[in-house]
Design a protein around this motif. Structure first.
Motif, PDB file in Angstrom:
ATOM      1  N   ASP A 129       2.196  10.864   2.020  1.00  0.00           N
ATOM      2  CA  ASP A 129       2.760   9.647   2.761  1.00  0.00           C
ATOM      3  C   ASP A 129       1.245   8.973   2.981  1.00  0.00           C
ATOM      4  O   ASP A 129       0.405   9.533   4.077  1.00  0.00           O
ATOM      5  N   PRO A 130       1.237   7.729   2.693  1.00  0.00           N
ATOM      6  CA  PRO A 130      -0.039   6.972   2.655  1.00  0.00           C
ATOM      7  C   PRO A 130      -0.273   6.555   4.020  1.00  0.00           C
ATOM      8  O   PRO A 130      -1.587   6.303   4.478  1.00  0.00           O
ATOM      9  N   LEU A 131       0.663   6.916   5.048  1.00  0.00           N
ATOM     10  CA  LEU A 131       0.286   6.349   6.337  1.00  0.00           C
ATOM     11  C   LEU A 131      -0.109   7.729   7.151  1.00  0.00           C
ATOM     12  O   LEU A 131      -0.168   7.366   8.516  1.00  0.00           O
ATOM     13  N   SER A 132      -0.017   8.810   6.672  1.00  0.00           N
ATOM     14  CA  SER A 132      -0.129  10.034   7.431  1.00  0.00           C
ATOM     15  C   SER A 132      -1.475  10.297   7.792  1.00  0.00           C
ATOM     16  O   SER A 132      -1.807  11.355   8.422  1.00  0.00           O
ATOM     17  N   GLY A 133      -2.587  10.043   7.032  1.00  0.00           N
ATOM     18  CA  GLY A 133      -4.159  10.267   7.178  1.00  0.00           C
ATOM     19  C   GLY A 133      -5.301   9.947   6.376  1.00  0.00           C
ATOM     20  O   GLY A 133      -4.699   8.964   5.248  1.00  0.00           O
ATOM     21  N   PRO A 134      -5.968  10.363   6.204  1.00  0.00           N
ATOM     22  CA  PRO A 134      -7.199  10.012   5.233  1.00  0.00           C
ATOM     23  C   PRO A 134      -6.679  10.180   3.807  1.00  0.00           C
ATOM     24  O   PRO A 134      -6.219  11.207   3.453  1.00  0.00           O
ATOM     25  N   ASP A 187     -15.137   0.966   8.100  1.00  0.00           N
ATOM     26  CA  ASP A 187     -14.235   1.767   7.608  1.00  0.00           C
ATOM     27  C   ASP A 187     -13.273   1.156   6.917  1.00  0.00           C
ATOM     28  O   ASP A 187     -13.006  -0.290   6.954  1.00  0.00           O
ATOM     29  N   GLN A 188     -12.507   1.852   5.850  1.00  0.00           N
ATOM     30  CA  GLN A 188     -11.227   1.122   5.042  1.00  0.00           C
ATOM     31  C   GLN A 188     -10.117   1.204   5.913  1.00  0.00           C
ATOM     32  O   GLN A 188      -9.516   2.434   5.878  1.00  0.00           O
ATOM     33  N   VAL A 189      -9.641   0.201   6.444  1.00  0.00           N
ATOM     34  CA  VAL A 189      -8.213   0.305   7.172  1.00  0.00           C
ATOM     35  C   VAL A 189      -7.303  -0.614   6.411  1.00  0.00           C
ATOM     36  O   VAL A 189      -7.702  -1.592   5.802  1.00  0.00           O
ATOM     37  N   PHE A 190      -5.895  -0.496   6.938  1.00  0.00           N
ATOM     38  CA  PHE A 190      -4.893  -1.657   6.427  1.00  0.00           C
ATOM     39  C   PHE A 190      -3.981  -1.549   7.831  1.00  0.00           C
ATOM     40  O   PHE A 190      -4.007  -0.653   8.635  1.00  0.00           O
ATOM     41  N   PHE A 191      -3.399  -2.668   7.571  1.00  0.00           N
ATOM     42  CA  PHE A 191      -2.244  -3.034   8.808  1.00  0.00           C
ATOM     43  C   PHE A 191      -0.962  -3.176   8.130  1.00  0.00           C
ATOM     44  O   PHE A 191      -0.664  -3.816   7.031  1.00  0.00           O
ATOM     45  N   LYS A 192       0.060  -2.630   8.877  1.00  0.00           N
ATOM     46  CA  LYS A 192       1.266  -2.579   8.478  1.00  0.00           C
ATOM     47  C   LYS A 192       2.207  -3.552   9.470  1.00  0.00           C
ATOM     48  O   LYS A 192       2.233  -3.040  10.824  1.00  0.00           O
ATOM     49  N   LEU A 193       2.867  -4.742   9.016  1.00  0.00           N
ATOM     50  CA  LEU A 193       3.738  -5.437  10.293  1.00  0.00           C
ATOM     51  C   LEU A 193       4.665  -4.589  10.574  1.00  0.00           C
ATOM     52  O   LEU A 193       5.387  -3.867   9.781  1.00  0.00           O
ATOM     53  N   ASN A 194       4.686  -4.384  11.868  1.00  0.00           N
ATOM     54  CA  ASN A 194       5.927  -3.779  12.466  1.00  0.00           C
ATOM     55  C   ASN A 194       7.056  -4.887  12.575  1.00  0.00           C
ATOM     56  O   ASN A 194       7.084  -5.832  12.823  1.00  0.00           O
ATOM     57  N   ARG A 195       8.284  -4.150  12.234  1.00  0.00           N
ATOM     58  CA  ARG A 195       9.602  -4.697  11.961  1.00  0.00           C
ATOM     59  C   ARG A 195      10.535  -4.147  12.931  1.00  0.00           C
ATOM     60  O   ARG A 195      10.699  -3.160  13.334  1.00  0.00           O
ATOM     61  N   GLY A 196      11.642  -5.220  13.259  1.00  0.00           N
ATOM     62  CA  GLY A 196      12.713  -4.726  14.076  1.00  0.00           C
ATOM     63  C   GLY A 196      14.021  -3.999  13.364  1.00  0.00           C
ATOM     64  O   GLY A 196      13.758  -4.180  11.999  1.00  0.00           O
ATOM     65  N   PHE A 201       1.194  -5.445  14.548  1.00  0.00           N
ATOM     66  CA  PHE A 201       0.996  -4.586  13.460  1.00  0.00           C
ATOM     67  C   PHE A 201       0.348  -3.120  13.813  1.00  0.00           C
ATOM     68  O   PHE A 201      -0.079  -3.257  15.013  1.00  0.00           O
ATOM     69  N   SER A 202       0.433  -2.322  13.061  1.00  0.00           N
ATOM     70  CA  SER A 202       0.106  -0.957  13.120  1.00  0.00           C
ATOM     71  C   SER A 202      -1.081  -0.975  12.384  1.00  0.00           C
ATOM     72  O   SER A 202      -1.133  -1.174  11.002  1.00  0.00           O
ATOM     73  N   MET A 203      -2.347  -0.160  12.516  1.00  0.00           N
ATOM     74  CA  MET A 203      -3.651  -0.057  11.774  1.00  0.00           C
ATOM     75  C   MET A 203      -3.515   1.487  11.371  1.00  0.00           C
ATOM     76  O   MET A 203      -3.326   2.322  12.190  1.00  0.00           O
ATOM     77  N   TYR A 204      -3.937   1.556  10.151  1.00  0.00           N
ATOM     78  CA  TYR A 204      -4.115   2.926   9.467  1.00  0.00           C
ATOM     79  C   TYR A 204      -5.434   2.699   9.043  1.00  0.00           C
ATOM     80  O   TYR A 204      -5.832   1.803   8.338  1.00  0.00           O
ATOM     81  N   VAL A 228       0.708  -1.103   0.183  1.00  0.00           N
ATOM     82  CA  VAL A 228       0.154  -0.241  -0.062  1.00  0.00           C
ATOM     83  C   VAL A 228       0.734   1.191   0.039  1.00  0.00           C
ATOM     84  O   VAL A 228       0.602   2.186  -0.730  1.00  0.00           O
ATOM     85  N   ASP A 229       2.064   1.222   0.795  1.00  0.00           N
ATOM     86  CA  ASP A 229       2.742   2.748   0.907  1.00  0.00           C
ATOM     87  C   ASP A 229       3.891   2.465   0.037  1.00  0.00           C
ATOM     88  O   ASP A 229       4.895   3.472   0.212  1.00  0.00           O
TER      89      ASP A 229
END
Length: 358
Positions: free
Chosen positions: A189-194, A132-141, A150-153, A116-117
């Protein structure tokens, strides 16, 4: 093309995928609550899956190494449990898989994995029609491996409708999320907001996914859309006027088949061009949809400048061994011969179609 049809199991799960579950160098099959070890497809139970009438609450089986241990886990969710989960692979060993909740997000029609990003890694994108349309990004070390969270956006607030897809609608080089009533344009920034919603079409109970593809070769992205709960398969032609405003014109591909719920664009005949691979989902609404009990089928379509030519891989009544493609089927070269094979789950059973070439 010729295909060898193999019945893997008579289970009624409607999602399946392929991954090297035990890291022995061979692709195994995952379907619902089981995985099947190659090359003999020995069944190994994974976990219990909630049953609801004719359904199982497993509407996707996405392989992803969520916890970074080198073994593929499975991301799934369903309509009835209203929750996105990941199932933890016990490092390929026999025994139950631990099920972890990612988030409770409402009714999940199905889930897909798209970048997505533009980061080069896949994000998890559920279709939640009432929500809502949400998506999830896997958190990585620091090592780039997943850490099990995961973080939800949120891309859009409010109901999203049945069906979703992902692709570059406007030709700016970035991916957009396509919904049944329009498309979502990401911010810088696709993670920044609507995201910005463009209300440009109405696709009804659309397929998962809605495919983005330049069907007629005019340089503009078109849409390929199945009717997920009725008859029909269409492509929607994108046009632009002198001011750059978009219009969309539907064209019929096929009106003889119902429940075109899932589809993929892949080079199934190994000729260097993409074909549309799809089929019927059997009893999508348990006998309440038009054509729900029709014979099922698996098809591929050659695409030539806006014309679609259908080729039958399988067809017949479900109670006599016919296969459709369920809600989440998988295409991959599972036997390593250079040709793409098809893993087709459904209420009528789990089948593997080995591609034998022309």
């Amino acid at each position: 093309m010729r295909f060898e049809k193999i019945l893997i199991d008579t289970v009624a799960f409607e999602a399946a995928s392929a991954a090297d579950i035990n890291q022995d160098g061979r692709l195994d099959i995952v379907c619902g609550g089981n995985w099947y070890e190659a090359p003999d497809w020995t069944r190994h139970p994974m976990c219990e899956v909630q049953a609801q009438g004719e359904y199982y609450d497993d509407f996707s089986d996405i392989p992803m190494d969520v916890n970074g241990d080198g073994f593929p886990d499975i991301v799934t969710g369903g309509w009835f449990g209203e929750t996105l989960y990941w199932r933890e692979n016990p490092r390929g060993k026999p025994g139950p898989w631990t099920v972890h909740s990612i988030a409770r997000i409402g009714n999940i029609e199905t889930t897909r994995a798209w970048d997505v990003d533009g980061c080069g890694e896949l994000e998890i994108v559920p279709n939640t029609p009432p929500n809502d349309q949400v998506f999830f990004k896997l958190n990585r070390g620091p090592d780039g491996r997943g850490n099990g969270t995961f973080s939800m956006y949120t891309a859009m607030k409010g109901p999203t409708g049945h069906g979703h897809g992902f692709g570059d609608i406007d030709g700016d080089g970035r991916g957009e999320i396509i919904l049944s009533g329009g498309w979502l344009e990401p911010p810088a920034d696709p993670l920044s907001g609507p995201w910005t919603f463009h209300d440009e079409f109405s696709l009804g109970a659309a397929s998962n996914p809605i495919l983005v593809h330049d069907v007629n070769g005019d340089g503009l992205a078109d849409l390929i859309v199945g009717h997920a709960h009725g008859y029909g398969l269409h492509w929607w032609e994108q046009s632009r006027d002198v001011d750059g405003r978009r219009t969309w014109t539907p064209h019929v591909i096929d009106m003889t088949c119902a429940q075109y719920h899932d589809m993929q664009l892949v080079d199934i005949d190994h000729d260097g061009e993409l074909e549309l691979v799809t089929g019927k989902r059997y009893r999508a609404h348990c006998g309440n949809d038009p054509g729900d009990n029709d014979p099922v089928g698996v098809y591929y379509f050659k695409i030539r400048q806006g014309e679609f030519e259908r080729h039958i891989i399988d067809w017949g009544p479900a109670d006599s061994g016919g296969s459709g493609v369920g809600i989440y089927f998988w295409v991959e070269d599972i036997d390593g011969d250079g040709l793409l094979d098809i893993i087709a789950p459904g209420k009528e059973g789990l089948y593997l179609f080995r591609n034998l070439g022309p």
